[in-house]
Design a protein around this motif. Structure first.
Motif, PDB file in Angstrom:
ATOM      1  N   MET A   1       4.197  -7.147  -6.919  1.00  0.00           N
ATOM      2  CA  MET A   1       5.021  -7.211  -5.752  1.00  0.00           C
ATOM      3  C   MET A   1       6.210  -8.064  -6.167  1.00  0.00           C
ATOM      4  O   MET A   1       7.173  -8.270  -5.555  1.00  0.00           O
ATOM      5  CB  MET A   1       3.987  -7.575  -4.572  1.00  0.00           C
ATOM      6  N   ALA A   2       5.812  -9.279  -6.539  1.00  0.00           N
ATOM      7  CA  ALA A   2       6.569 -10.474  -6.790  1.00  0.00           C
ATOM      8  C   ALA A   2       7.988  -9.990  -7.640  1.00  0.00           C
ATOM      9  O   ALA A   2       9.060 -10.619  -7.445  1.00  0.00           O
ATOM     10  CB  ALA A   2       5.863 -11.460  -7.422  1.00  0.00           C
ATOM     11  N   LYS A   3       7.718  -8.900  -8.281  1.00  0.00           N
ATOM     12  CA  LYS A   3       8.913  -8.437  -9.336  1.00  0.00           C
ATOM     13  C   LYS A   3      10.248  -7.774  -8.131  1.00  0.00           C
ATOM     14  O   LYS A   3      11.297  -8.168  -8.644  1.00  0.00           O
ATOM     15  CB  LYS A   3       8.777  -7.329 -10.227  1.00  0.00           C
ATOM     16  N   PHE A   4       9.475  -7.158  -7.151  1.00  0.00           N
ATOM     17  CA  PHE A   4      10.581  -6.321  -6.392  1.00  0.00           C
ATOM     18  C   PHE A   4      10.768  -6.821  -5.270  1.00  0.00           C
ATOM     19  O   PHE A   4      11.757  -6.650  -4.114  1.00  0.00           O
ATOM     20  CB  PHE A   4      10.554  -4.889  -6.484  1.00  0.00           C
ATOM     21  N   ALA A   9       5.670 -11.508  -1.496  1.00  0.00           N
ATOM     22  CA  ALA A   9       4.860 -11.903  -2.240  1.00  0.00           C
ATOM     23  C   ALA A   9       4.377 -13.491  -1.823  1.00  0.00           C
ATOM     24  O   ALA A   9       3.570 -14.041  -1.780  1.00  0.00           O
ATOM     25  CB  ALA A   9       4.998 -11.966  -3.825  1.00  0.00           C
ATOM     26  N   LYS A  10       5.493 -14.171  -1.455  1.00  0.00           N
ATOM     27  CA  LYS A  10       5.284 -15.521  -1.215  1.00  0.00           C
ATOM     28  C   LYS A  10       4.579 -15.609   0.254  1.00  0.00           C
ATOM     29  O   LYS A  10       3.781 -16.471   0.548  1.00  0.00           O
ATOM     30  CB  LYS A  10       6.786 -16.339  -0.966  1.00  0.00           C
ATOM     31  N   ILE A  11       4.997 -14.658   1.230  1.00  0.00           N
ATOM     32  CA  ILE A  11       4.272 -14.534   2.364  1.00  0.00           C
ATOM     33  C   ILE A  11       2.990 -14.164   2.229  1.00  0.00           C
ATOM     34  O   ILE A  11       1.964 -14.718   2.896  1.00  0.00           O
ATOM     35  CB  ILE A  11       4.871 -13.455   3.483  1.00  0.00           C
ATOM     36  N   ILE A  12       2.741 -13.345   1.320  1.00  0.00           N
ATOM     37  CA  ILE A  12       1.240 -12.983   0.900  1.00  0.00           C
ATOM     38  C   ILE A  12       0.537 -14.321   0.528  1.00  0.00           C
ATOM     39  O   ILE A  12      -0.796 -14.569   1.058  1.00  0.00           O
ATOM     40  CB  ILE A  12       1.068 -12.011  -0.016  1.00  0.00           C
ATOM     41  N   THR A  42       5.623  -4.880   5.559  1.00  0.00           N
ATOM     42  CA  THR A  42       5.974  -4.390   4.331  1.00  0.00           C
ATOM     43  C   THR A  42       4.856  -4.669   3.299  1.00  0.00           C
ATOM     44  O   THR A  42       4.267  -3.839   2.538  1.00  0.00           O
ATOM     45  CB  THR A  42       7.441  -4.581   3.798  1.00  0.00           C
ATOM     46  N   ALA A  43       4.835  -5.917   3.261  1.00  0.00           N
ATOM     47  CA  ALA A  43       3.874  -6.585   2.120  1.00  0.00           C
ATOM     48  C   ALA A  43       2.447  -6.020   2.399  1.00  0.00           C
ATOM     49  O   ALA A  43       1.691  -5.334   1.453  1.00  0.00           O
ATOM     50  CB  ALA A  43       3.864  -8.144   2.008  1.00  0.00           C
ATOM     51  N   ARG A  44       1.897  -5.802   3.613  1.00  0.00           N
ATOM     52  CA  ARG A  44       0.618  -5.543   3.946  1.00  0.00           C
ATOM     53  C   ARG A  44       0.359  -3.736   3.674  1.00  0.00           C
ATOM     54  O   ARG A  44      -0.496  -3.384   3.187  1.00  0.00           O
ATOM     55  CB  ARG A  44       0.149  -5.798   5.711  1.00  0.00           C
ATOM     56  N   ALA A  45       1.379  -3.089   4.021  1.00  0.00           N
ATOM     57  CA  ALA A  45       1.573  -1.921   3.538  1.00  0.00           C
ATOM     58  C   ALA A  45       1.482  -1.538   2.159  1.00  0.00           C
ATOM     59  O   ALA A  45       0.875  -0.657   1.599  1.00  0.00           O
ATOM     60  CB  ALA A  45       2.631  -1.171   4.305  1.00  0.00           C
ATOM     61  N   TRP A  46       2.209  -2.231   1.334  1.00  0.00           N
ATOM     62  CA  TRP A  46       2.197  -2.236  -0.206  1.00  0.00           C
ATOM     63  C   TRP A  46       0.821  -2.537  -0.687  1.00  0.00           C
ATOM     64  O   TRP A  46       0.329  -1.770  -1.367  1.00  0.00           O
ATOM     65  CB  TRP A  46       3.147  -3.223  -0.749  1.00  0.00           C
ATOM     66  N   MET A  47       0.307  -3.507  -0.204  1.00  0.00           N
ATOM     67  CA  MET A  47      -1.324  -4.168  -0.674  1.00  0.00           C
ATOM     68  C   MET A  47      -2.232  -2.862  -0.270  1.00  0.00           C
ATOM     69  O   MET A  47      -2.980  -2.682  -0.955  1.00  0.00           O
ATOM     70  CB  MET A  47      -1.552  -5.232   0.119  1.00  0.00           C
ATOM     71  N   LEU A  48      -2.207  -2.416   0.831  1.00  0.00           N
ATOM     72  CA  LEU A  48      -2.966  -1.227   1.300  1.00  0.00           C
ATOM     73  C   LEU A  48      -2.862  -0.021   0.194  1.00  0.00           C
ATOM     74  O   LEU A  48      -3.948   0.631  -0.042  1.00  0.00           O
ATOM     75  CB  LEU A  48      -2.924  -0.798   2.643  1.00  0.00           C
ATOM     76  N   LYS A  49      -1.784   0.328   0.122  1.00  0.00           N
ATOM     77  CA  LYS A  49      -1.162   1.386  -0.831  1.00  0.00           C
ATOM     78  C   LYS A  49      -1.910   1.097  -2.418  1.00  0.00           C
ATOM     79  O   LYS A  49      -2.593   2.103  -2.801  1.00  0.00           O
ATOM     80  CB  LYS A  49       0.192   1.611  -0.883  1.00  0.00           C
ATOM     81  N   GLU A  50      -1.833  -0.210  -2.865  1.00  0.00           N
ATOM     82  CA  GLU A  50      -2.235  -0.640  -4.210  1.00  0.00           C
ATOM     83  C   GLU A  50      -3.958  -0.570  -3.965  1.00  0.00           C
ATOM     84  O   GLU A  50      -4.354  -0.236  -5.125  1.00  0.00           O
ATOM     85  CB  GLU A  50      -1.702  -1.783  -4.448  1.00  0.00           C
ATOM     86  N   LEU A  51      -4.378  -0.815  -2.960  1.00  0.00           N
ATOM     87  CA  LEU A  51      -5.765  -1.003  -3.225  1.00  0.00           C
ATOM     88  C   LEU A  51      -6.418   0.372  -2.920  1.00  0.00           C
ATOM     89  O   LEU A  51      -7.493   0.602  -3.559  1.00  0.00           O
ATOM     90  CB  LEU A  51      -6.321  -1.940  -2.061  1.00  0.00           C
TER      91      LEU A  51
END
Length: 55
Positions: A1-4, A9-12, A42-51
């Motif tokens: 996530m830190a790349k895009f 990523a900092k918030i996470i 947005t970050a939470r949704a990304w993490m859920l998708k990745e997990l």
């Protein structure tokens, strides 16, 4: 996530590892609370998708 999405990523990091609340993160990053809330969602949704994909 830190790349895009480096702010997301900092918030996470601040949320999970430092245990800060969204208003505290807002102060640390000097962003409005509303912006932090949007990026957190947005970050939470990304993490859920990745997990989900990894499982």
């Amino acid at each position: 996530m830190a790349k895009f999405e480096p702010e997301g990523a900092k918030i996470i990091e601040l949320r999970f590892y430092a245990g800060l609340t969204l208003p505290e993160i807002s102060d640390v990053l000097e962003l409005s609370e509303r912006t932090v809330q949007r990026r957190w969602r947005t970050a939470r949704a990304w993490m859920l998708k990745e997990l989900t994909v990894a499982a």
